[in-house]
Design an enzyme around this catalytic site. Structure first.
Site, PDB file in Angstrom:
ATOM      1  N   HIS A 155      -3.350  -4.727   7.576  1.00 37.98           N
ATOM      2  CA  HIS A 155      -3.519  -3.571   8.442  1.00 37.98           C
ATOM      3  C   HIS A 155      -2.652  -3.702   9.688  1.00 37.98           C
ATOM      4  CE1 HIS A 155      -5.025   0.115  10.038  1.00 37.98           C
ATOM      5  NE2 HIS A 155      -5.757   0.297   8.955  1.00 37.98           N
ATOM      6  N   GLU A 196      -8.433   0.185  -3.198  1.00 34.59           N
ATOM      7  CA  GLU A 196      -9.189   0.154  -1.941  1.00 34.59           C
ATOM      8  C   GLU A 196     -10.140   1.338  -1.950  1.00 34.59           C
ATOM      9  OE1 GLU A 196      -6.364  -0.170   1.332  1.00 34.59           O
ATOM     10  OE2 GLU A 196      -7.924   0.664   2.603  1.00 34.59           O
ATOM     11  N   ARG A 234      -9.530   7.856  -1.498  1.00 38.19           N
ATOM     12  CA  ARG A 234     -10.522   8.317  -0.514  1.00 38.19           C
ATOM     13  C   ARG A 234     -11.379   9.433  -1.096  1.00 38.19           C
ATOM     14  NH1 ARG A 234     -10.423   7.660   4.977  1.00 38.19           N
ATOM     15  NH2 ARG A 234      -9.040   6.010   5.709  1.00 38.19           N
ATOM     16  N   ASN A 291       0.858  -1.181   0.000  1.00 37.93           N
ATOM     17  CA  ASN A 291       0.000   0.000   0.000  1.00 37.93           C
ATOM     18  C   ASN A 291       0.906   1.246   0.000  1.00 37.93           C
ATOM     19  OD1 ASN A 291      -1.422   2.270   1.030  1.00 37.93           O
ATOM     20  ND2 ASN A 291      -3.086   0.900   1.599  1.00 37.93           N
ATOM     21  N   THR A 339      -8.148   3.378   8.022  1.00 37.84           N
ATOM     22  CA  THR A 339      -9.328   2.528   8.146  1.00 37.84           C
ATOM     23  C   THR A 339      -9.325   1.909   9.540  1.00 37.84           C
ATOM     24  OG1 THR A 339      -8.846   1.982   5.858  1.00 37.84           O
ATOM     25  CG2 THR A 339     -10.625   0.764   6.905  1.00 37.84           C
ATOM     26  N   ASP A 377      -0.097   4.490  -0.225  1.00 37.13           N
ATOM     27  CA  ASP A 377      -0.801   5.734   0.120  1.00 37.13           C
ATOM     28  C   ASP A 377       0.110   6.756   0.795  1.00 37.13           C
ATOM     29  OD1 ASP A 377      -3.062   4.501  -0.768  1.00 37.13           O
ATOM     30  OD2 ASP A 377      -3.939   4.162   1.222  1.00 37.13           O
ATOM     31  N   HIS A 378       0.989   6.257   1.697  1.00 38.98           N
ATOM     32  CA  HIS A 378       1.767   7.202   2.498  1.00 38.98           C
ATOM     33  C   HIS A 378       2.828   7.941   1.706  1.00 38.98           C
ATOM     34  CE1 HIS A 378      -0.478   6.267   5.958  1.00 38.98           C
ATOM     35  NE2 HIS A 378      -0.183   4.981   5.885  1.00 38.98           N
ATOM     36  N   HIS A 420      -5.586   3.494  -1.872  1.00 41.52           N
ATOM     37  CA  HIS A 420      -6.924   3.803  -1.361  1.00 41.52           C
ATOM     38  C   HIS A 420      -7.312   5.178  -1.903  1.00 41.52           C
ATOM     39  CE1 HIS A 420      -9.665   4.054   2.476  1.00 41.52           C
ATOM     40  NE2 HIS A 420     -10.318   4.313   1.363  1.00 41.52           N
ATOM     41  N   GLY A 425       1.426  -1.475   4.272  1.00 38.51           N
ATOM     42  CA  GLY A 425       1.774  -0.132   3.825  1.00 38.51           C
ATOM     43  C   GLY A 425       2.683   0.609   4.780  1.00 38.51           C
ATOM     44  N   HIS A 426       2.102   1.065   5.881  1.00 36.62           N
ATOM     45  CA  HIS A 426       2.780   2.003   6.781  1.00 36.62           C
ATOM     46  C   HIS A 426       4.166   1.526   7.209  1.00 36.62           C
ATOM     47  CE1 HIS A 426       3.408   4.277  10.560  1.00 36.62           C
ATOM     48  NE2 HIS A 426       2.940   5.254   9.802  1.00 36.62           N
ATOM     49  N   ARG A 460       3.495  18.836   1.209  1.00 33.66           N
ATOM     50  CA  ARG A 460       4.180  20.003   0.656  1.00 33.66           C
ATOM     51  C   ARG A 460       3.421  20.637  -0.518  1.00 33.66           C
ATOM     52  NH1 ARG A 460       9.574  22.208   1.130  1.00 33.66           N
ATOM     53  NH2 ARG A 460       9.647  22.391   3.359  1.00 33.66           N
ATOM     54  N   ARG A 508      -7.177  12.629   0.369  1.00 32.28           N
ATOM     55  CA  ARG A 508      -6.137  13.158   1.258  1.00 32.28           C
ATOM     56  C   ARG A 508      -4.743  12.632   0.894  1.00 32.28           C
ATOM     57  NH1 ARG A 508      -7.422   9.850   6.742  1.00 32.28           N
ATOM     58  NH2 ARG A 508      -9.478  10.691   6.388  1.00 32.28           N
ATOM     59  N   HIS A 509      -4.684  11.495   0.213  1.00 36.45           N
ATOM     60  CA  HIS A 509      -3.349  11.065  -0.259  1.00 36.45           C
ATOM     61  C   HIS A 509      -3.398  10.759  -1.756  1.00 36.45           C
ATOM     62  CE1 HIS A 509      -5.255   7.355   1.091  1.00 36.45           C
ATOM     63  NE2 HIS A 509      -4.941   7.541   2.362  1.00 36.45           N
TER      64      HIS A 509
HETATM   65  N1  PXP Z   1      -5.621  -3.159   4.251  1.00 32.60           N
HETATM   66  C1  PXP Z   1      -6.546  -2.181   4.336  1.00 32.60           C
HETATM   67  C2  PXP Z   1      -7.951  -2.521   3.994  1.00 32.60           C
HETATM   68  C3  PXP Z   1      -6.202  -0.873   4.727  1.00 32.60           C
HETATM   69  O1  PXP Z   1      -7.136   0.069   4.836  1.00 32.60           O
HETATM   70  C4  PXP Z   1      -4.852  -0.582   5.000  1.00 32.60           C
HETATM   71  C5  PXP Z   1      -4.459   0.816   5.371  1.00 32.60           C
HETATM   72  O2  PXP Z   1      -4.638   1.667   4.324  1.00 32.60           O
HETATM   73  C6  PXP Z   1      -3.922  -1.633   4.882  1.00 32.60           C
HETATM   74  C7  PXP Z   1      -4.335  -2.894   4.526  1.00 32.60           C
HETATM   75  C8  PXP Z   1      -2.471  -1.409   5.155  1.00 32.60           C
HETATM   76  O3  PXP Z   1      -2.314  -1.102   6.487  1.00 32.60           O
HETATM   77  P1  PXP Z   1      -0.909  -0.575   7.015  1.00 32.60           P
HETATM   78  O4  PXP Z   1      -0.653   0.718   6.315  1.00 32.60           O
HETATM   79  O5  PXP Z   1      -1.118  -0.421   8.475  1.00 32.60           O
HETATM   80  O6  PXP Z   1       0.094  -1.617   6.652  1.00 32.60           O
END
Ligand code: PXP
Length: 400
Positions: free
Chosen positions: A348, A227, A202, A164, A258, A166-167, A200, A370-371, A175, A206-207
């Site tokens: 997640h 997502e 949204r 993921n 989420t 997104d970040h 994702h 992701g994170h 920025r 936001r990202h």
């Molecule tokens: N799965 C879903 C459905 C999510 O919403 C997220 C966060 O965007 C992730 C996986 C990934 O989670 P993390 O960023 O904590 O690894």
């Protein structure tokens, strides 16, 4: 833990992967329905196995493997039984001999040792090739079959790593410029071994934004998992974009990420309608749910192709007891979904500590992370962060 493996082999130039052999032995025990039993495996040298061979079998020479069934005596048997331990026995393997055999057969040392463990285990289970030609054939056939199955289980058991990104977009948007670009990040993740990219989109953008998903759709070489909340505007974008799959999640503007799984059982009609529309466009749908039987059953009932089990509570647990309880919920929900024919993903909150246990579950097809990867990338680079996570998943799931 039914397999106790001890390495008493002093040659430091020979690296033996204890965990790998332990996992293989555990898998073999499962195939023989012997998981209630303890088994001890000793990896030693020619000198020690020669002593054992001389002492117990009257043969003054080295050999590759010896098996010693447990409870050979009634006294021993009753002692074990009285303390609730079921011992199958001991297997002793000479690494010196295994090394020579591995070279002769052109296989790796670990593969040769695995074969010897299989041979020793079958002896403990009562098979004996020395009894007759027929017995030898039966044992050989079973040994070959088990090794073949072990080989096959690797390719089907390893979960894919979907990242993921997104970040990356979060940092860019902080920025208000165009760096770092999630499109570049996706390519780096794929080059480092990711099997899929998750974004994702949204409602509040936001990202990840519309430009990102459009470009990613064109450039992702693996699989794009979009997502999204089951919201009309986003559904229309998804139908137009046609990602490889979508994952429906609950979405609230005020949440940081989420927070929980979808309440599928409470909104079957709405979700079934979305699944139907995606179905018609050939887009498989995954439902992000908490690991609960009620949600698994509801996801199955409304025709989802996948469920993604929420691993957040397992990852956030503050005590070992709580973590184990949450882990067991994931194990049961994954098993139930898998048995129903649903494809099972999970994600997640997974990080470099919590992923291995989930990756070891053979019911799970894909991990969405992701994170943890993006934050590690800040310090070690994205390529390395992805490769390290890939290795954790590989090490946790490889049986053979
Ligand atoms: N799965 C879903 C459905 C999510 O919403 C997220 C966060 O965007 C992730 C996986 C990934 O989670 P993390 O960023 O904590 O690894």
């Amino acid at each position: 833990m039914p397999v106790h493996l001890t390495i008493n082999y002093g040659n430091s130039s020979i690296q033996i992967n204890k965990k790998l052999l332990q996992r293989r032995a555990t898998w073999l025990m499962q195939q023989q329905n012997a998981t209630d039993y303890n088994i001890s495996i000793l990896l030693t040298n020619d000198k020690e196995i020669t002593w054992l061979n001389t002492h117990y079998r009257g043969k003054n020479k080295a050999t590759n493997v010896l098996s010693f069934p447990s409870a050979d005596t009634e006294v021993e048997s009753s002692i074990f039984a009285s303390i609730g331990i079921k011992e199958l026995g001991d297997i002793v393997i000479s690494v010196d001999t295994a090394l020579l055999e591995a070279e002769e057969l052109a296989v790796s040392l670990h593969d040769r040792i695995t074969w010897l463990i299989t041979h020793g285990l079958l002896h403990l289970m009562g098979y004996d090739h020395e009894l007759s030609e027929k017995d030898a054939l039966v044992m050989w056939d079973l040994e070959t079959k088990l090794i073949k199955q072990l080989h096959n289980s690797r390719s089907t058991q390893m979960p894919h790593l979907a990242i993921n990104i997104d970040h990356v977009a979060t940092v860019r948007n902080a920025r208000g410029v165009n760096e770092p670009d999630p499109v570049t990040a996706a390519a780096i993740c794929e080059l480092a071994g990711a099997a899929g990219i998750v974004v994702h989109l949204r409602e509040d953008r936001r990202h990840i934004n519309d430009r990102d998903v459009r470009l990613l759709r064109e450039t992702i070489k693996t699989r794009m998992n979009l997502e999204m909340g089951a919201d009309k505007e986003i559904i229309d974008i998804a139908l137009d974009l046609k990602p490889d799959m979508v994952t429906l999640v609950p979405e609230k503007r005020e949440e940081l990420t989420t927070e929980g799984g979808l309440n599928v059982s409470g909104q079957k009609k709405k979700l079934a309608k979305t699944i139907n529309r995606m179905d018609k466009a050939g887009i498989p749908v995954s439902l992000f749910i908490d690991p609960e039987s009620k949600q698994v059953k509801a996801a199955h009932a409304i025709g989802a192709t996948y469920v993604e089990l929420h691993t957040g509570r397992y990852c956030d647990a503050t005590s070992e007891l709580e973590r184990e309880r949450e882990y067991q919920s994931i194990v049961s929900a994954a098993e139930e979904a898998y048995q129903m024919g649903l494809r099972v993903n999970a994600g997640h909150g997974l990080d470099y500590q919590t992923t291995a246990k989930i990756a070891a579950l053979d019911t799970i097809e894909e991990l969405s992370i992701g994170h943890a990867i993006i934050t590690r990338a800040v310090f070690v680079g994205l390529d390395q962060a992805v490769r390290e996570m890939g290795k954790i998943i590989r090490d946790a799931s490889i049986v053979f």
